[in-house]
Design a protein around this motif. Structure first.
Motif, PDB file in Angstrom:
ATOM      1  N   SER A 263     -50.233 -35.456 -34.495  1.00  0.00           N
ATOM      2  CA  SER A 263     -50.818 -36.731 -34.086  1.00  0.00           C
ATOM      3  C   SER A 263     -49.861 -37.515 -33.204  1.00  0.00           C
ATOM      4  CB  SER A 263     -51.189 -37.542 -35.332  1.00  0.00           C
ATOM      5  OG  SER A 263     -51.702 -38.803 -34.977  1.00  0.00           O
ATOM      6  N   ALA A 264     -48.590 -37.512 -33.587  1.00  0.00           N
ATOM      7  CA  ALA A 264     -47.583 -38.228 -32.791  1.00  0.00           C
ATOM      8  C   ALA A 264     -47.416 -37.584 -31.414  1.00  0.00           C
ATOM      9  CB  ALA A 264     -46.253 -38.247 -33.536  1.00  0.00           C
ATOM     10  N   MET A 265     -47.473 -36.255 -31.358  1.00  0.00           N
ATOM     11  CA  MET A 265     -47.373 -35.566 -30.069  1.00  0.00           C
ATOM     12  C   MET A 265     -48.545 -35.933 -29.170  1.00  0.00           C
ATOM     13  SD  MET A 265     -46.190 -31.668 -30.845  1.00  0.00           S
ATOM     14  CE  MET A 265     -44.687 -31.241 -31.721  1.00  0.00           C
ATOM     15  N   LEU A 266     -49.761 -35.869 -29.729  1.00  0.00           N
ATOM     16  CA  LEU A 266     -50.943 -36.196 -28.938  1.00  0.00           C
ATOM     17  C   LEU A 266     -50.904 -37.640 -28.462  1.00  0.00           C
ATOM     18  CD1 LEU A 266     -53.709 -34.356 -31.017  1.00  0.00           C
ATOM     19  CD2 LEU A 266     -52.802 -33.689 -28.786  1.00  0.00           C
ATOM     20  N   GLU A 267     -50.429 -38.520 -29.302  1.00  0.00           N
ATOM     21  CA  GLU A 267     -50.330 -39.928 -28.904  1.00  0.00           C
ATOM     22  C   GLU A 267     -49.344 -40.094 -27.755  1.00  0.00           C
ATOM     23  OE1 GLU A 267     -49.185 -44.291 -30.844  1.00  0.00           O
ATOM     24  OE2 GLU A 267     -49.534 -42.551 -32.151  1.00  0.00           O
ATOM     25  N   LYS A 268     -48.239 -39.358 -27.834  1.00  0.00           N
ATOM     26  CA  LYS A 268     -47.214 -39.459 -26.793  1.00  0.00           C
ATOM     27  C   LYS A 268     -47.707 -38.849 -25.476  1.00  0.00           C
ATOM     28  CE  LYS A 268     -42.178 -39.053 -26.471  1.00  0.00           C
ATOM     29  NZ  LYS A 268     -41.993 -40.520 -26.340  1.00  0.00           N
TER      30      LYS A 268
END
Length: 495
Positions: A263-268
């Motif tokens: 989720s953090a990767m996709l957000e970034k």
């Protein structure tokens, strides 16, 4: 024979429509990580009676004009000559098989990507081979601190360092010869490059199991745990989905554990994560196509017991440990099942006890159980197979379909010219002899014509069968289990 419990046509229509809908949610570009077997998904067909083993490919063919396939293979797997246990071929060879298989279905294989590339000589040789065959091949590199070092991963020195895979169609299916090949990393790396190019692409995951909208302890989901017990997969309630929507859904531990990082990767990459849970990421619609829950539960319970027998035999030959067997026993308890649900087990055991020799049994589509014993001409797998074909054709068991005079010369060749110490004929040799007899014996022809009726039938042996016999049973579509015992007390057994 299993009662139909799954609507395959509905699945093809619903699944392809759902994937089209997911593509439209993004900039007409979706990277779909494809888990499990794309071809010959026999596990799904066993636990979801009515599911065709080639359903996933047929579904992709519904989207043929929109689909492009990318195959990922890890450089370390190439270097180590990693072998697919089910096929007995190395991962690099399986890439060639997959390309041929996709092309044979009219699907475009755009390229191959070598992941975790760090100058491995075998990977270099594989890349040259691919290029000589006209297959575009790209390199993706290890990233220090993956998957938790987000600042490095989502940067020009992380995903940005990977070669961008040129694709031209809206749906890019990323698949691989086996687990650990880096499919998810390939998808996310491509997202990074697409967003750098101004393309707001998306990512989704296709896994048939566990089925997210079935209960956690549903036999179909427990059968998935049984199938992946050696990988340590555990089904669990998706806590993220429950928190976001108040809805109970099922996922498995690896996807749940990695979701915060993903989720953090996709957000970034994308500015915001489009998903609130691992379940959100999935596109599987199999659970909505179950039309007889009792039928699929019964089929799944059979699968759990079959997996248990496989674990017992694997432990006996040294390829599994006690922990795997204990885990399967626990899953059987959760499913409220034991080996007695397989009538072939008791039937084969009774014949073995009566004769003092190995025996076998096959349950026919009408529920009738046929047995076979060890003779001077045939092993139990051969006699059981022959008796099953007789029963299916309505031939009295006293009739001989193959004469002793026809079988004895085959034994002579085996022992005196091919060096076999066992004169008894294997099941494949019996089928060849039956086919020859069928040219002059009408009853043999009638029996031979029943071979296709064996597909999906349950079978059991009181000893571990040779690879020749177990392979023949598998090719005929028989669902074989074996007691974890060898036919002899010798220490060495041919594989």
């Amino acid at each position: 024979m299993d009662r139909m419990g799954f609507d395959n046509q509905k699945y093809l229509e619903l699944q392809s429509a759902h994937i089209r809908e997911r593509i439209s949610q993004f900039d007409n570009k979706l990277y779909l990580e494809f888990g499990g077997k794309l071809f010959d998904d026999h596990h799904a067909s066993r636990v979801l009676p009515g599911f065709e083993p080639d359903s996933k490919i047929r579904m992709l063919k519904e989207l043929r004009d929109s689909v492009e396939v990318v195959i990922a293979i890890c450089a370390n797997d190439i270097e180590k000559n990693k072998v697919r246990g089910d096929l007995g071929i190395t991962y690099d060879v399986d890439v060639l098989r997959l390309i041929d298989a996709f092309r044979g279905q009219g699907l475009l294989v755009g390229s191959v990507v070598i992941t975790q590339y760090a100058g491995q000589p075998a990977a270099d040789a594989f890349r040259r081979r691919m290029e000589h065959l006209g297959v575009k091949t790209y390199l993706h590199y290890p990233i220090v601190g993956y998957p938790h070092n987000l600042p490095l991963i989502v940067s020009d020195e992380g995903y940005g360092k990977n070669e961008y895979i040129e694709t031209g169609r809206p749906l890019v299916v990323v698949t691989a010869p086996g687990p650990g090949s880096g499919k998810m990393a390939v998808c996310l790396s491509q997202l990074y490059h697409e967003y750098k190019r101004g393309v707001k692409a998306g990512y989704a995951k296709f896994e048939t199991f566990p089925i997210w909208n079935l209960p956690l302890q549903h036999p179909v989901n427990l059968a998935y745990e049984a199938a992946t017990a050696d990988l340590g997969d555990v089904n669990m309630i998706d806590p993220f989905h429950l928190s976001a929507y108040g809805e109970t859904t099922v996922n498995y531990n690896r996807d749940v554990e990695i979701f915060p990082v993903l989720s953090a990767m996709l957000e970034k990459i994308m500015g915001e994560c489009p998903y609130k849970s691992p379940t959100d990421m999935g596109v599987n619609m199999a659970g909505k196509c179950i039309v007889d829950d009792e039928a699929v539960q019964a089929a799944a319970r059979q699968e759990i017991v079959r997996r248990y027998y496989t674990a017992l035999c694997d432990r006996r030959v040294g390829s599994a440990d006690d922990e795997l067997v204990y885990k399967l026993e626990m899953i059987m308890q959760q499913a409220h099942v034991d080996v007695s649900i397989r009538p072939v087990v008791a039937a084969a055991a009774q014949v073995a006890e009566e004769t003092g020799n190995p025996a076998g049994a096959i349950q026919l589509p009408d529920g009738q159980v046929v047995t076979g014993k060890t003779t001077d001409l045939m092993g139990p797998s051969s006699s059981t197979l022959l008796n099953a074909l007789k029963a299916l054709a309505g031939i009295d068991h006293r009739h001989h379909l193959i004469s002793r005079e026809a079988l004895e010369p085959i034994q002579q060749v085996k022992v005196h010219h091919l060096g076999s110490v066992n004169p008894r004929l294997h099941s494949d040799e019996i089928l060849i002899a039956l086919a020859i007899s069928a040219t002059t014996n009408p009853l043999a022809r009638e029996a031979l014509d029943q071979l296709s009726a064996l597909r999906g039938c349950e079978a059991h042996s009181t000893v571990i069968l040779s690879p020749v016999d177990s392979g023949t049973y598998s090719r005929l579509g028989l669902r074989l289990t074996c007691e974890p015992q060898y036919e002899t007390n010798k220490l060495y057994h041919k594989k």
